[in-house]
Design an enzyme around this catalytic site. Sequence first.
Site, PDB file in Angstrom:
ATOM      1  N   HIS A  86      26.654  39.740  30.942  1.00  0.00           N
ATOM      2  CA  HIS A  86      27.547  38.612  31.236  1.00  0.00           C
ATOM      3  C   HIS A  86      27.287  37.498  30.235  1.00  0.00           C
ATOM      4  O   HIS A  86      26.153  37.262  29.841  1.00  0.00           O
ATOM      5  CB  HIS A  86      27.303  38.086  32.656  1.00  0.00           C
ATOM      6  CG  HIS A  86      28.444  37.305  33.203  1.00  0.00           C
ATOM      7  ND1 HIS A  86      28.632  35.979  32.913  1.00  0.00           N
ATOM      8  CD2 HIS A  86      29.482  37.680  33.986  1.00  0.00           C
ATOM      9  CE1 HIS A  86      29.740  35.565  33.522  1.00  0.00           C
ATOM     10  NE2 HIS A  86      30.273  36.566  34.174  1.00  0.00           N
ATOM     11  N   ASP A 136      31.578  43.448  38.472  1.00  0.00           N
ATOM     12  CA  ASP A 136      32.390  44.668  38.371  1.00  0.00           C
ATOM     13  C   ASP A 136      31.598  45.951  38.608  1.00  0.00           C
ATOM     14  O   ASP A 136      32.190  47.031  38.682  1.00  0.00           O
ATOM     15  CB  ASP A 136      33.040  44.726  36.976  1.00  0.00           C
ATOM     16  CG  ASP A 136      34.074  43.628  36.820  1.00  0.00           C
ATOM     17  OD1 ASP A 136      33.999  42.858  35.854  1.00  0.00           O
ATOM     18  OD2 ASP A 136      34.945  43.516  37.708  1.00  0.00           O
ATOM     19  N   HIS A 176      36.643  42.312  30.350  1.00  0.00           N
ATOM     20  CA  HIS A 176      36.803  41.269  31.384  1.00  0.00           C
ATOM     21  C   HIS A 176      37.100  41.949  32.713  1.00  0.00           C
ATOM     22  O   HIS A 176      36.307  42.756  33.171  1.00  0.00           O
ATOM     23  CB  HIS A 176      37.898  40.302  30.915  1.00  0.00           C
ATOM     24  CG  HIS A 176      38.044  39.047  31.706  1.00  0.00           C
ATOM     25  ND1 HIS A 176      37.149  38.617  32.651  1.00  0.00           N
ATOM     26  CD2 HIS A 176      39.011  38.095  31.663  1.00  0.00           C
ATOM     27  CE1 HIS A 176      37.557  37.475  33.166  1.00  0.00           C
ATOM     28  NE2 HIS A 176      38.683  37.128  32.609  1.00  0.00           N
TER      29      HIS A 176
HETATM   30  C1  SDX Z   1      33.812  39.674  34.012  1.00  0.00           C
HETATM   31  O1  SDX Z   1      33.286  35.203  31.965  1.00  0.00           O
HETATM   32  C2  SDX Z   1      33.278  35.530  33.204  1.00  0.00           C
HETATM   33  O2  SDX Z   1      32.899  34.783  34.061  1.00  0.00           O
HETATM   34  C3  SDX Z   1      33.836  36.901  33.487  1.00  0.00           C
HETATM   35  C4  SDX Z   1      33.772  37.349  34.954  1.00  0.00           C
HETATM   36  C5  SDX Z   1      34.677  36.521  35.825  1.00  0.00           C
HETATM   37  O3  SDX Z   1      34.423  36.444  37.026  1.00  0.00           O
HETATM   38  O4  SDX Z   1      35.703  36.016  35.315  1.00  0.00           O
HETATM   39  O5  SDX Z   1      32.450  37.249  35.423  1.00  0.00           O
HETATM   40  C6  SDX Z   1      34.250  38.786  35.118  1.00  0.00           C
HETATM   41  O6  SDX Z   1      34.520  39.803  33.044  1.00  0.00           O
HETATM   42  C7  SDX Z   1      32.450  40.299  34.100  1.00  0.00           C
HETATM   43  C8  SDX Z   1      32.095  41.110  32.814  1.00  0.00           C
HETATM   44  C9  SDX Z   1      32.772  42.483  32.903  1.00  0.00           C
HETATM   45  N1  SDX Z   1      32.619  43.186  31.645  1.00  0.00           N
HETATM   46  C10 SDX Z   1      31.799  44.248  31.531  1.00  0.00           C
HETATM   47  O7  SDX Z   1      31.051  44.639  32.424  1.00  0.00           O
HETATM   48  C11 SDX Z   1      31.867  44.952  30.184  1.00  0.00           C
HETATM   49  C12 SDX Z   1      30.465  45.270  29.707  1.00  0.00           C
HETATM   50  N2  SDX Z   1      29.785  44.000  29.389  1.00  0.00           N
HETATM   51  C13 SDX Z   1      29.801  43.589  27.998  1.00  0.00           C
HETATM   52  O8  SDX Z   1      30.939  43.912  27.278  1.00  0.00           O
HETATM   53  C14 SDX Z   1      29.258  42.174  27.803  1.00  0.00           C
HETATM   54  O9  SDX Z   1      28.097  42.085  28.510  1.00  0.00           O
HETATM   55  C15 SDX Z   1      30.149  40.996  28.137  1.00  0.00           C
HETATM   56  C16 SDX Z   1      31.472  41.069  27.472  1.00  0.00           C
HETATM   57  C17 SDX Z   1      30.337  40.885  29.606  1.00  0.00           C
HETATM   58  C18 SDX Z   1      29.421  39.742  27.648  1.00  0.00           C
HETATM   59  O10 SDX Z   1      29.324  39.865  26.286  1.00  0.00           O
HETATM   60  P1  SDX Z   1      28.658  38.718  25.355  1.00  0.00           P
HETATM   61  O11 SDX Z   1      28.215  37.574  26.170  1.00  0.00           O
HETATM   62  O12 SDX Z   1      29.586  38.458  24.237  1.00  0.00           O
HETATM   63  O13 SDX Z   1      27.345  39.405  24.872  1.00  0.00           O
HETATM   64  P2  SDX Z   1      27.249  40.294  23.586  1.00  0.00           P
HETATM   65  O14 SDX Z   1      28.380  41.276  23.521  1.00  0.00           O
HETATM   66  O15 SDX Z   1      27.041  39.378  22.438  1.00  0.00           O
HETATM   67  O16 SDX Z   1      25.923  41.135  23.900  1.00  0.00           O
HETATM   68  C19 SDX Z   1      24.636  40.654  23.564  1.00  0.00           C
HETATM   69  C20 SDX Z   1      23.820  41.927  23.304  1.00  0.00           C
HETATM   70  C21 SDX Z   1      24.446  42.851  22.245  1.00  0.00           C
HETATM   71  O17 SDX Z   1      23.382  43.630  21.700  1.00  0.00           O
HETATM   72  P3  SDX Z   1      22.783  43.224  20.227  1.00  0.00           P
HETATM   73  O18 SDX Z   1      23.971  43.088  19.290  1.00  0.00           O
HETATM   74  O19 SDX Z   1      22.061  41.924  20.474  1.00  0.00           O
HETATM   75  O20 SDX Z   1      21.866  44.369  19.872  1.00  0.00           O
HETATM   76  O21 SDX Z   1      23.781  42.714  24.509  1.00  0.00           O
HETATM   77  C22 SDX Z   1      24.438  43.957  24.273  1.00  0.00           C
HETATM   78  C23 SDX Z   1      25.307  43.777  23.044  1.00  0.00           C
HETATM   79  O22 SDX Z   1      25.524  45.031  22.387  1.00  0.00           O
HETATM   80  N3  SDX Z   1      25.258  44.217  25.468  1.00  0.00           N
HETATM   81  C24 SDX Z   1      25.351  45.402  26.047  1.00  0.00           C
HETATM   82  C25 SDX Z   1      26.184  45.193  27.154  1.00  0.00           C
HETATM   83  N4  SDX Z   1      26.570  43.912  27.196  1.00  0.00           N
HETATM   84  C26 SDX Z   1      25.985  43.311  26.141  1.00  0.00           C
HETATM   85  N5  SDX Z   1      24.799  46.600  25.748  1.00  0.00           N
HETATM   86  C27 SDX Z   1      25.135  47.619  26.583  1.00  0.00           C
HETATM   87  N6  SDX Z   1      25.947  47.489  27.675  1.00  0.00           N
HETATM   88  C28 SDX Z   1      26.475  46.307  27.977  1.00  0.00           C
HETATM   89  N7  SDX Z   1      27.265  46.186  29.063  1.00  0.00           N
END
Ligand code: SDX
Length: 430
Positions: free
Chosen positions: A308, A364, A267
């Site tokens: 996201h 971020d 997050h």
């Molecule tokens: C913020 O919710 C909000 O609005 C949050 C926010 C706010 O203003 O409050 O916008 C702020 O928290 C932004 C997000 C910051 N976090 C990161 O940058 C961390 C990296 N991102 C990931 O951890 C992820 O993208 C999330 C947590 C942001 C979202 O995760 P989801 O929606 O649960 O998606 P998921 O984990 O189910 O991913 C779907 C697929 C998966 O692959 P498969 O299992 O389908 O093979 O996408 C892949 C994931 O492994 N994936 C990534 C990835 N994010 C998702 N692969 C590599 N790098 C990534 N960053």
Amino acid sequence: MPKNTLTITDNRTGKLYEIPIENETIRATDLRQVKVKESDFGMMSYDPAFLNTASCKSSITYIDGDKGILEYRGYPIEQLAENCTFLEVAYLLLNGELPTKNEYEDWVQSVTQHTMIHENIKKFMDGYHHDAHPMGMLLGTVGALSTFYSDARNIQDTNSRKLQIIRLIAKMPTLAAFAYRHSVGFPYIYPNNDLNYSENFLNMLFGNTVKHIKHPTLAKALDVLFILHADHEQNCSTSAMRSIGSSQTDPFSSTSGAIAALYGPLHGGANESVLKMLEEIGTINNVPSFVKQVKEGKGEKKLMGFGHRVYKNYDPRAKIIKRLAEHVFDITGRNPLLDIALELERIALEDEYFIKRKLYPNVDFYSGLIYQAMGFPTSMFTVLFAIGRTPGWLSQWQELLSDSEQKIARPRQIYVGKTTREFVPFTKRN
Ligand code: SDX
């Protein structure tokens, strides 16, 4: 005229149920009528991590994840970032309308008058270990504010709520700056009410020790960054704020819980993780091998700052921050890690792995580069996110309390544990 309902056939009994549709949703409680035996509890919906569950009705922030649209109270984020101050946007989020000039001046005056913190707070700020993470210090001291303002428990009193909201928005920068000064072993710098919100914050942090820090472009850039972080509908930390607030505790305690949720690297902690990732990559030449490791899922490696839950397009905030970075770097000098970030983005946006999963830069990805160029240590990045998000958390908390449909949050579960069994004394346990 088609009926606005869902007809469900329970194939176990052949019964049909007609469920009303409202706002493209059905009420989960309408499923409870679906039973096999009359004595059954009735059907529930199961949605781990709330991927497809609306927890509330809100009029604060609108996001269209597919189009990359973000609006606060109907105003596009791009227009607010261009034309407003952070306190003006905080007023909009809390009150639903942009302030008139008089309302704005009164609001700024109220916040300015509450920037000081009780001297005793310094005592437990001093008690933190020398290398305590500022987010840990912030969530502790914000929670402690509830012990200084016992009137904050009067959450049904409109005037009390307004006073606590002003106190918290005013004191967050002071607490954040004190936490930073503690972490570097410098004396605290008190609020200077002759300065505007962001100028005052930079002064409490750095005084005159950081080059350029008095340049108006940097305070303006920080103000815009606070605006971009101000609210984002039902994200993890806001959901925590609402869930804790639903028990009718005070807003300081609820905000402390929201800060704890924001701390996580998935997050708000992602902005800190992005910088660590860029520093780990080290040079542009290492980008392809890093991307390869992410795609192979080596060691749970993620491309921090990408992806996201809602945005399946470029996060509009990331676009604004990317432009803002150039203005800041004109003053501070270009952050060399920007070139690695740009190359990472270029490669990722062309790569099928990221395209297929609709992974784009989020808020971020670039923000930390600006913070670092302004002189902030990475440990302060998520603290900056928390300062910006405070009006959003408080607006959502306020909306929760005035929503007659809301009550204490208490989800159900699907029990998959052991069935009833007899106690086993030590002598009979193997
Ligand atoms: C913020 O919710 C909000 O609005 C949050 C926010 C706010 O203003 O409050 O916008 C702020 O928290 C932004 C997000 C910051 N976090 C990161 O940058 C961390 C990296 N991102 C990931 O951890 C992820 O993208 C999330 C947590 C942001 C979202 O995760 P989801 O929606 O649960 O998606 P998921 O984990 O189910 O991913 C779907 C697929 C998966 O692959 P498969 O299992 O389908 O093979 O996408 C892949 C994931 O492994 N994936 C990534 C990835 N994010 C998702 N692969 C590599 N790098 C990534 N960053």
